[in-house]
Scaffold this motif. Structure first.
Motif, short mmCIF file in Angstrom:
data_model
loop_
_atom_site.label_atom_id
_atom_site.label_comp_id
_atom_site.label_asym_id
_atom_site.label_seq_id
_atom_site.Cartn_x
_atom_site.Cartn_y
_atom_site.Cartn_z
N ARG A 66 53.09 41.56 33.36
CA ARG A 66 53.18 42.36 32.13
C ARG A 66 52.01 43.32 31.98
O ARG A 66 52.16 44.41 31.45
N PHE A 67 50.83 42.90 32.43
CA PHE A 67 49.62 43.72 32.31
C PHE A 67 49.22 44.25 33.68
O PHE A 67 49.42 43.58 34.70
N THR A 68 48.60 45.43 33.67
CA THR A 68 48.09 46.02 34.90
C THR A 68 46.68 46.54 34.65
O THR A 68 46.47 47.35 33.74
N ILE A 69 45.75 46.09 35.47
CA ILE A 69 44.37 46.57 35.39
C ILE A 69 44.18 47.64 36.46
O ILE A 69 44.70 47.52 37.58
N SER A 70 43.46 48.69 36.11
CA SER A 70 43.20 49.75 37.07
C SER A 70 41.89 50.43 36.70
O SER A 70 41.33 50.19 35.63
N ARG A 71 41.40 51.23 37.63
CA ARG A 71 40.17 51.98 37.35
C ARG A 71 40.27 53.38 37.92
O ARG A 71 40.94 53.60 38.93
N ASP A 72 39.59 54.29 37.26
CA ASP A 72 39.47 55.67 37.73
C ASP A 72 38.01 55.86 38.12
O ASP A 72 37.14 56.02 37.26
N ASN A 73 37.75 55.81 39.42
CA ASN A 73 36.37 55.87 39.89
C ASN A 73 35.70 57.20 39.55
O ASN A 73 34.51 57.26 39.25
N ALA A 74 36.47 58.27 39.56
CA ALA A 74 35.89 59.59 39.29
C ALA A 74 35.44 59.71 37.85
O ALA A 74 34.43 60.35 37.54
N LYS A 75 36.20 59.08 36.94
CA LYS A 75 35.88 59.19 35.51
C LYS A 75 35.08 58.00 35.01
O LYS A 75 34.65 57.98 33.86
N ASN A 76 34.91 56.97 35.87
CA ASN A 76 34.21 55.75 35.47
C ASN A 76 34.89 55.09 34.26
O ASN A 76 34.23 54.72 33.28
N VAL A 77 36.18 54.98 34.34
CA VAL A 77 36.96 54.37 33.26
C VAL A 77 37.82 53.24 33.81
O VAL A 77 38.43 53.36 34.87
N LEU A 78 37.83 52.16 33.06
CA LEU A 78 38.65 50.99 33.36
C LEU A 78 39.82 50.97 32.38
O LEU A 78 39.64 51.31 31.20
N TYR A 79 41.00 50.60 32.86
CA TYR A 79 42.18 50.58 32.01
C TYR A 79 42.84 49.20 32.02
O TYR A 79 42.71 48.43 32.97
N LEU A 80 43.57 48.93 30.96
CA LEU A 80 44.45 47.77 30.93
C LEU A 80 45.76 48.22 30.30
O LEU A 80 45.81 48.47 29.09
N GLN A 81 46.79 48.37 31.11
CA GLN A 81 48.11 48.71 30.62
C GLN A 81 48.83 47.41 30.26
O GLN A 81 48.98 46.53 31.10
N MET A 82 49.23 47.30 29.00
CA MET A 82 49.85 46.07 28.51
C MET A 82 51.28 46.38 28.09
O MET A 82 51.50 47.18 27.16
N ASN A 83 52.23 45.77 28.76
CA ASN A 83 53.65 45.95 28.47
C ASN A 83 54.25 44.63 28.00
O ASN A 83 53.68 43.56 28.22
#
Length: 123
Positions: A66-83
């Motif tokens: 249900r959840f997906t963790i990801s990161r954008d190395n260029a922007k130094n941002v961590l995400y958590l997509q929660m469905n």
């Protein structure tokens, strides 16, 4: 030490989706980042983790699929997509940065924490 700032929390109905973001800044960066959550009266629990360089991930069984963790190395941002959110996902969500030597599911491994963002899922 890394400074972490979360955003993206809010109120959503069961079955809905939210995406949390965590902006990282500072002179040094952690090698592993994670999301934890804490509901009222409960201990802080592991949700998901990702290594910053290779992108290897780990998920708690309660959110797997249900959840997906990801990161954008260029922007130094961590995400958590929660469905497919459920009322039991209601909690304050924290992002954390730490090292890879140890149990990545333990809060004790992480030495940088954000201030938290509230996620509320209504039934």
């Amino acid at each position: 030490q890394v400074q972490l700032v979360e955003s993206g929390g809010g109120l959503v109905q069961a079955g809905g989706s939210l995406r949390l973001s965590c902006a990282a800044s500072g002179r040094t960066f952690s090698s592993i980042y994670a999301w934890f959550r804490q509901a009222p009266g409960k201990e802080r629990e592991f949700v998901a983790a990702v290594t910053w360089s290779g992108g290897s991930t780990d998920y708690a069984d309660s959110v797997k699929g249900r959840f997906t963790i990801s990161r954008d190395n260029a922007k130094n941002v961590l995400y958590l997509q929660m469905n497919s959110l459920k009322p039991e996902d209601t909690a304050v969500y924290y992002c954390a940065g730490g090292t890879t030597s140890g149990n990545i599911r333990s809060p004790r491994l992480y030495n940088s924490w954000g201030q938290g963002t509230q996620v509320t899922v209504s039934s």
